[in-house]
Write an enzyme that holds these catalytic residues in place. Structure first.
Site, PDB file in Angstrom:
ATOM      1  N   HIS A   1     -10.113  -0.468   0.088  1.00  0.00           N
ATOM      2  CA  HIS A   1     -11.000   0.160   1.073  1.00  0.00           C
ATOM      3  C   HIS A   1     -11.937   1.194   0.434  1.00  0.00           C
ATOM      4  O   HIS A   1     -11.800   2.390   0.566  1.00  0.00           O
ATOM      5  CB  HIS A   1     -10.280   0.713   2.296  1.00  0.00           C
ATOM      6  CG  HIS A   1      -9.044   1.519   2.081  1.00  0.00           C
ATOM      7  ND1 HIS A   1      -8.970   2.578   1.212  1.00  0.00           N
ATOM      8  CD2 HIS A   1      -7.832   1.441   2.689  1.00  0.00           C
ATOM      9  CE1 HIS A   1      -7.763   3.115   1.280  1.00  0.00           C
ATOM     10  NE2 HIS A   1      -7.055   2.435   2.151  1.00  0.00           N
TER      11      HIS A   1
ATOM     12  N   ILE B   1     -17.133   2.977  11.384  1.00  0.00           N
ATOM     13  CA  ILE B   1     -16.425   4.244  11.607  1.00  0.00           C
ATOM     14  C   ILE B   1     -15.890   4.780  10.282  1.00  0.00           C
ATOM     15  O   ILE B   1     -16.147   5.927   9.912  1.00  0.00           O
ATOM     16  CB  ILE B   1     -15.266   4.053  12.610  1.00  0.00           C
ATOM     17  CG1 ILE B   1     -15.817   3.637  13.974  1.00  0.00           C
ATOM     18  CG2 ILE B   1     -14.429   5.323  12.726  1.00  0.00           C
ATOM     19  CD1 ILE B   1     -14.748   3.247  14.985  1.00  0.00           C
ATOM     20  N   HIS B   2     -15.172   3.949   9.539  1.00  0.00           N
ATOM     21  CA  HIS B   2     -14.637   4.366   8.244  1.00  0.00           C
ATOM     22  C   HIS B   2     -15.749   4.616   7.234  1.00  0.00           C
ATOM     23  O   HIS B   2     -15.636   5.500   6.378  1.00  0.00           O
ATOM     24  CB  HIS B   2     -13.687   3.299   7.700  1.00  0.00           C
ATOM     25  CG  HIS B   2     -12.320   3.343   8.296  1.00  0.00           C
ATOM     26  ND1 HIS B   2     -12.045   2.876   9.557  1.00  0.00           N
ATOM     27  CD2 HIS B   2     -11.151   3.829   7.802  1.00  0.00           C
ATOM     28  CE1 HIS B   2     -10.756   3.058   9.815  1.00  0.00           C
ATOM     29  NE2 HIS B   2     -10.198   3.630   8.768  1.00  0.00           N
TER      30      HIS B   2
ATOM     31  N   ALA C   1      -6.523   6.727  10.804  1.00  0.00           N
ATOM     32  CA  ALA C   1      -5.248   6.096  10.445  1.00  0.00           C
ATOM     33  C   ALA C   1      -5.353   4.604  10.716  1.00  0.00           C
ATOM     34  O   ALA C   1      -4.932   4.117  11.765  1.00  0.00           O
ATOM     35  CB  ALA C   1      -4.106   6.720  11.240  1.00  0.00           C
ATOM     36  N   GLY C   2      -5.941   3.866   9.772  1.00  0.00           N
ATOM     37  CA  GLY C   2      -6.171   2.453  10.007  1.00  0.00           C
ATOM     38  C   GLY C   2      -7.280   2.237  11.021  1.00  0.00           C
ATOM     39  O   GLY C   2      -8.071   3.139  11.312  1.00  0.00           O
TER      40      GLY C   2
ATOM     41  N   GLU D   1       0.888  -1.169   0.000  1.00  0.00           N
ATOM     42  CA  GLU D   1       0.000   0.000   0.000  1.00  0.00           C
ATOM     43  C   GLU D   1       0.926   1.219   0.000  1.00  0.00           C
ATOM     44  O   GLU D   1       1.336   1.711   1.042  1.00  0.00           O
ATOM     45  CB  GLU D   1      -0.922   0.009   1.210  1.00  0.00           C
ATOM     46  CG  GLU D   1      -1.992   1.089   1.080  1.00  0.00           C
ATOM     47  CD  GLU D   1      -2.878   1.206   2.306  1.00  0.00           C
ATOM     48  OE1 GLU D   1      -3.978   1.764   2.179  1.00  0.00           O
ATOM     49  OE2 GLU D   1      -2.461   0.752   3.382  1.00  0.00           O
TER      50      GLU D   1
ATOM     51  N   ALA E   1     -10.279   7.311   1.062  1.00  0.00           N
ATOM     52  CA  ALA E   1      -9.150   7.776   0.258  1.00  0.00           C
ATOM     53  C   ALA E   1      -9.443   7.633  -1.235  1.00  0.00           C
ATOM     54  O   ALA E   1      -8.601   7.219  -2.031  1.00  0.00           O
ATOM     55  CB  ALA E   1      -7.863   7.050   0.632  1.00  0.00           C
TER      56      ALA E   1
ATOM     57  N   ASP F   1      -7.807  -3.443   7.774  1.00  0.00           N
ATOM     58  CA  ASP F   1      -6.890  -2.296   7.787  1.00  0.00           C
ATOM     59  C   ASP F   1      -6.384  -2.059   9.213  1.00  0.00           C
ATOM     60  O   ASP F   1      -6.121  -0.934   9.621  1.00  0.00           O
ATOM     61  CB  ASP F   1      -7.579  -1.029   7.247  1.00  0.00           C
ATOM     62  CG  ASP F   1      -6.594   0.021   6.757  1.00  0.00           C
ATOM     63  OD1 ASP F   1      -5.381  -0.273   6.689  1.00  0.00           O
ATOM     64  OD2 ASP F   1      -7.033   1.147   6.473  1.00  0.00           O
TER      65      ASP F   1
END
Length: 396
Positions: free
Chosen positions: A231, A265-266, A326-327, A144, A235, A289
């Site tokens: 993902h 959450i993401h 961040a992950g 990645e 991003a 992730d």
């Protein structure tokens, strides 16, 4: 020969009631129901129904995008430390995973790739697994970075991003000793299409992500050999009704599988549901992730060259006020349960997204399924999706 029994089994596509799962030398030799076949007298019988009513046998989970757990970061962990991470993963049903890099200085990345390659080769060469040493297996490397968009870089340090070239890709490939199985790349970068074509030629699963690409460039990446999306929604250029962009291609292309971080959450639960409808039970893939913070208390942890802070289940860049993610601290068993809660998917279909779909996307022929010839990597679940036992190469 070992024979495993339970209340039901998911292959994962098929369901078998009162199953018998036959294992020889770490591989599955046969799968049937009790009504179809008898247990040989010389076989060792392990009946999970005795301890776990309604026990379900399913393929061990395969996480193709994870950065660490149990306090360990895969880019920094030593060979001696990795067993702690591997054992942690088995407690959450994971039997195989792709250690995933973060954009870092190339020298540091190459050094990390060499260490990970050693761990993969050690796992491949280990045929005997003892009960107390059952561990998840590193199966390949996911790059990645460093070929990511500056605009959609997420938390990857901008100074460590580079434009893709065949020379840099080959340097990373050589450092990993050919164990790169997956690579996330932004297809709009100069030189990206050429690198995508070469990586695909080397049987790497090329995944488009960390990208601001419009739809036509995303389609060009697919024509060059990209077959997955990283993902989804995170991003990525946002979806627009006139220029659907990379998201439009990821959600609608039948040539692309795609993964998602289903932690709530993401991506909001409603959008996870939308994603699952778009990609369906054959092309949706679950990833974690996860960072070194997975399975750990709130605090500060490492993500490659980045310090991250965990509080109340959210993993963000340490010291930053904007709370950029961040992950995650997600585990795969939780992701499977979340999918059943966020959507109308059954536990069986959610398991498929964490096993067979992931393995197929990454080109892992003998993982993610309970069928003859596959490695005997198995998770024992209850009907709510909680892990009761994990079996690696036939050993629990």
């Amino acid at each position: 020969m070992i024979v495993f029994c339970a209340h039901r089994l998911y292959t994962p596509r098929e369901e078998i009631l009162n199953p018998l799962l036959f294992v020889e030398d770490g591989r599955i030799s046969a799968v049937s129901s009790r009504a179809e076949r008898e247990i040989p007298q010389n076989a060792t019988l392990i009946d999970f129904n005795r301890d776990f009513p309604d026990a379900i046998l399913a393929p061990g989970f395969v996480d193709i995008h994870m950065h660490g757990g149990a306090g360990l970061d895969v880019m920094r962990a030593s060979h001696a430390e990795l067993p702690r991470l591997n054992k942690f993963l088995t407690t959450h049903g994971v039997t195989g995973y792709f250690p995933t890099t973060v954009a870092a200085p190339l020298d540091q990345t190459c050094a990390a790739l060499e260490r990970i390659a050693e761990a993969i080769e050690a796992a491949q060469g280990s045929h005997a697994i003892h009960g107390e040493d059952v561990q998840a297996l590193p199966l390949g490397i996911h790059l990645e970075g460093p070929f990511l968009s500056h605009k959609r870089r997420g938390v990857h340090p901008p100074e460590n991003l580079v434009e893709p070239t065949l020379e840099i890709f080959d340097r990373l490939w050589q450092a990993a000793r050919g164990h790169v199985r997956m690579m996330t790349i932004a297809p709009e970068l100069p030189g990206a299409i050429e690198v995508i074509a070469e990586a695909a030629r080397r049987q790497v699963c090329v995944s488009i992500g960390h990208s601001d690409a419009v739809m036509e460039i995303s389609r060009a990446a697919v024509r060059a050999g990209a077959r997955h999306a990283t993902h989804t929604f995170n991003a990525m250029r946002p979806l627009d009704h006139r220029e659907p962009g990379i998201l439009g291609e990821a959600l609608t292309s039948e040539q692309l599988s795609a993964d998602i971080i289903a932690d709530g959450i993401h991506v909001a639960p409603e959008v996870v549901k939308l994603f699952l409808r778009a990609k369906g039970i054959e092309r949706a893939v679950l990833i974690t992730d996860a960072t070194a913070a997975a399975g750990m208390p709130d605090g500060t942890y490492q993500l490659g060259p980045i310090q991250v802070e965990v509080k109340n289940g959210r993993c963000t860049i340490a010291g930053e006020l904007d709370g950029k993610l961040a992950g995650s601290v997600l585990t795969m068993d939780r992701a499977v349960r979340n999918v059943t809660q966020f959507s109308h998917w059954s536990l069986q279909d959610a398991i498929g997204a964490a096993t067979l779909n992931a393995a197929r996307a990454a080109g892992l022929a003998h993982h993610g399924q309970l069928t003859p010839g596959a490695e005997a990597n198995i998770v024992v679940l209850n009907p709510d999706g909680n892990v009761r036992r994990t079996i690696v190469r036939g050993v629990a």
